[in-house]
Design an enzyme around this catalytic site. Structure first.
Site, short mmCIF file in Angstrom:
data_model
loop_
_atom_site.label_atom_id
_atom_site.label_comp_id
_atom_site.label_asym_id
_atom_site.label_seq_id
_atom_site.Cartn_x
_atom_site.Cartn_y
_atom_site.Cartn_z
N HIS A 88 56.24 11.06 69.21
CA HIS A 88 56.78 12.42 69.07
C HIS A 88 56.46 13.00 67.69
O HIS A 88 56.09 14.17 67.56
CB HIS A 88 58.29 12.41 69.28
CG HIS A 88 58.69 12.33 70.72
ND1 HIS A 88 60.01 12.39 71.13
CD2 HIS A 88 57.96 12.19 71.85
CE1 HIS A 88 60.06 12.30 72.44
NE2 HIS A 88 58.84 12.17 72.91
N TYR A 98 64.60 19.41 72.40
CA TYR A 98 65.37 18.51 73.26
C TYR A 98 66.29 19.24 74.23
O TYR A 98 66.40 18.82 75.40
CB TYR A 98 66.13 17.48 72.42
CG TYR A 98 65.23 16.38 71.90
CD1 TYR A 98 64.98 15.25 72.66
CD2 TYR A 98 64.59 16.48 70.66
CE1 TYR A 98 64.15 14.24 72.21
CE2 TYR A 98 63.75 15.49 70.20
CZ TYR A 98 63.53 14.37 70.98
OH TYR A 98 62.69 13.37 70.53
N GLU A 140 63.00 10.38 64.25
CA GLU A 140 61.91 11.32 63.92
C GLU A 140 62.16 12.02 62.60
O GLU A 140 61.22 12.27 61.83
CB GLU A 140 61.75 12.31 65.07
CG GLU A 140 61.15 11.66 66.32
CD GLU A 140 61.50 12.37 67.62
OE1 GLU A 140 61.86 13.58 67.55
OE2 GLU A 140 61.43 11.74 68.68
N TYR A 188 48.09 5.36 63.79
CA TYR A 188 47.18 6.34 64.37
C TYR A 188 47.48 7.73 63.83
O TYR A 188 48.52 7.95 63.20
CB TYR A 188 47.29 6.34 65.90
CG TYR A 188 48.70 6.55 66.42
CD1 TYR A 188 49.27 7.82 66.48
CD2 TYR A 188 49.46 5.47 66.84
CE1 TYR A 188 50.56 8.01 66.94
CE2 TYR A 188 50.76 5.65 67.31
CZ TYR A 188 51.31 6.92 67.36
OH TYR A 188 52.59 7.10 67.81
N ARG A 203 45.16 14.53 70.71
CA ARG A 203 45.04 13.15 71.13
C ARG A 203 45.31 12.25 69.94
O ARG A 203 45.02 12.61 68.79
CB ARG A 203 43.65 12.85 71.69
CG ARG A 203 43.28 13.61 72.94
CD ARG A 203 44.12 13.25 74.15
NE ARG A 203 43.64 13.96 75.33
CZ ARG A 203 44.04 15.18 75.68
NH1 ARG A 203 44.91 15.84 74.93
NH2 ARG A 203 43.56 15.74 76.77
N PHE A 392 47.22 2.54 74.51
CA PHE A 392 46.53 3.83 74.33
C PHE A 392 46.88 4.71 75.52
O PHE A 392 46.60 4.37 76.67
CB PHE A 392 45.02 3.63 74.25
CG PHE A 392 44.55 3.01 72.95
CD1 PHE A 392 45.41 2.88 71.87
CD2 PHE A 392 43.25 2.57 72.81
CE1 PHE A 392 44.98 2.32 70.68
CE2 PHE A 392 42.81 2.00 71.61
CZ PHE A 392 43.68 1.88 70.55
#
Length: 407
Positions: A88, A98, A140, A188, A203, A392
């Protein structure tokens, strides 16, 4: 902790909700995108929506969270929540989204289950939803504070390297010339591109370079439409991967998020490590090996990789070079064809691989590969809590029915 009345109601209705959760999530996404079409265009992966894998992942996370609340009162499923929160954060999800999700999810619940959704049932599942949502919002928030907040930064491509026929590595530097945040090996970034139809798709790609460098490096496998999605729907070509392969070259600018991801090295200098990958799943483990080599890791490291052939093995030279710098490294390469001297022919099999007591394992690759390797590792005495993984795309491990994901 789920209140006692709600726990009783959720326990009684979980089989019914679980049986219908696939239809509920399908209705949810249809309602959400009808009300907010920009989300499908600019946030959600259109390929995963087409194949149904995103619906499966959402269904698995909801059912898994509810089951955990019942099975382990007072203990949060931090591994599940952490993985979702990192994804997220890489997408820039905000707290105000949310309530929007809750609105359409509960409308879908009522549409599918009808009169079975009494006020008591709705209230109990509302409690489940907000326990999960508020936990994610809190995690988060901490991730954003650590990384400088949500948002994207422009990066210029400075080098493009063809690794295999289907894998290209991109190296980028920040357009603004500012400092580069150090990431943890295994993390990532989200990469945003503008497609020909105007969609601004995101992505996630693992950083495949060494932490501490002033460049960002990620490697992209071109996704073709072979196979099918989780519900049997034909899998489309990867929109973003094919765009990057066809259209992005040195001098072009991409937007990247800060690094996120919870598959990170966390071991002492003497901890035995096992890094197992297959196909493009090699990318986060290459960064781990680079980090270990730079630190002069003295402990034993077992490197396992499976691929179709040496020619299909992306970053093969880096894989071998970094492992060669580690005094305690053992390398086991498995190829379906064209295996060379000292390499194995066939699928990855740990039967002949020495796995030391106290090993901490990191896995990345197709889900069947990771399930098989995890089973073999546990059979060799590795504690389930010491087997960590990265999927992935949507995480379908919980959706497969396991209440004990390999984290």
């Amino acid at each position: 902790m789920l209140s006692e009345p709600s726990a009783a109601t959720v326990r009684a209705t979980l089989p019914v909700v679980g049986a219908a959760i696939g239809e509920i999530t399908e209705r949810f996404y249809a309602r959400l995108f009808a009300a907010h079409p920009d989300l499908l265009r600019d946030l959600f992966n259109r390929g995963n929506q087409a194949t149904g894998t995103q619906r499966q992942a959402l269904a698995g996370s909801i059912a898994g969270f509810a089951a955990h609340l019942l099975d382990h009162p007072g203990r949060r499923p931090d591994a599940l929540l952490g993985r979702i929160a990192h994804k997220h954060a890489s997408l820039g999800i905000a707290p105000e989204q949310y309530p929007v999700v809750r609105e359409h999810l509960f409308a879908a619940l009522a549409e599918v289950l009808g009169e079975a959704v009494t006020p008591e049932v709705a209230a109990a599942w509302d409690e489940v939803y907000w326990l999960m949502a508020n936990a994610l919002i809190a995690i988060e928030k901490r991730l954003y504070e650590r990384g400088g907040g949500p948002g994207e930064r422009e990066w210029e491509v400075v080098e493009r390297v063809r690794e295999t026929a289907d894998v290209v590595t991109f190296r980028l530097r920040p357009v603004d010339g500012g400092p580069v945040t150090r990431f943890r090996a295994g993390q990532y970034v989200s990469v945003r591109v503008t497609l020909p139809d105007g969609a601004r798709q995101l992505r996630q790609y693992s950083l495949s370079g060494a932490p501490g460098e002033n460049l960002r490096q990620f490697s992209v496998k071109r996704v073709t439409g072979s196979g099918s999605g989780g519900d049997g729907a034909p899998a489309p070509d990867g929109e973003v991967s094919n765009h990057l392969h066809a259209h992005v070259h040195p001098g072009d600018v991409l937007k990247l998020s800060e690094p996120y991801g919870d598959l990170v090295l966390d071991a002492g200098p003497d901890t035995p490590l096992l890094l197992a990958s297959a196909g493009i799943g090699v990318t986060p483990l290459i960064a781990m090996l680079a980090d270990l080599a730079a630190a002069g890791h003295p402990g034993p490291v077992t490197v396992v990789h499976g691929d179709r052939s040496p020619a299909d093995h992306a970053l093969r030279a880096d894989h071998q070079s970094y492992a060669g710098k580690l005094p305690g490294a053992a390398v086991h390469l498995f190829y379906e064809r064209d295996a060379g001297p000292g390499e194995h022919t066939g699928l990855v099999d740990l039967a002949g691989v020495d796995v030391r007591p106290g090993t901490r394992a990191y896995l990345c690759g197709p889900l069947p590969f990771m399930r098989a390797v995890r089973t073999q590792l546990i059979g060799k005495g590795v504690a389930p809590a010491d087997v960590h993984y990265e999927v992935f795309g949507p995480d379908l491990w919980p959706a497969a029915g396991s209440r004990e994901p390999a984290v």
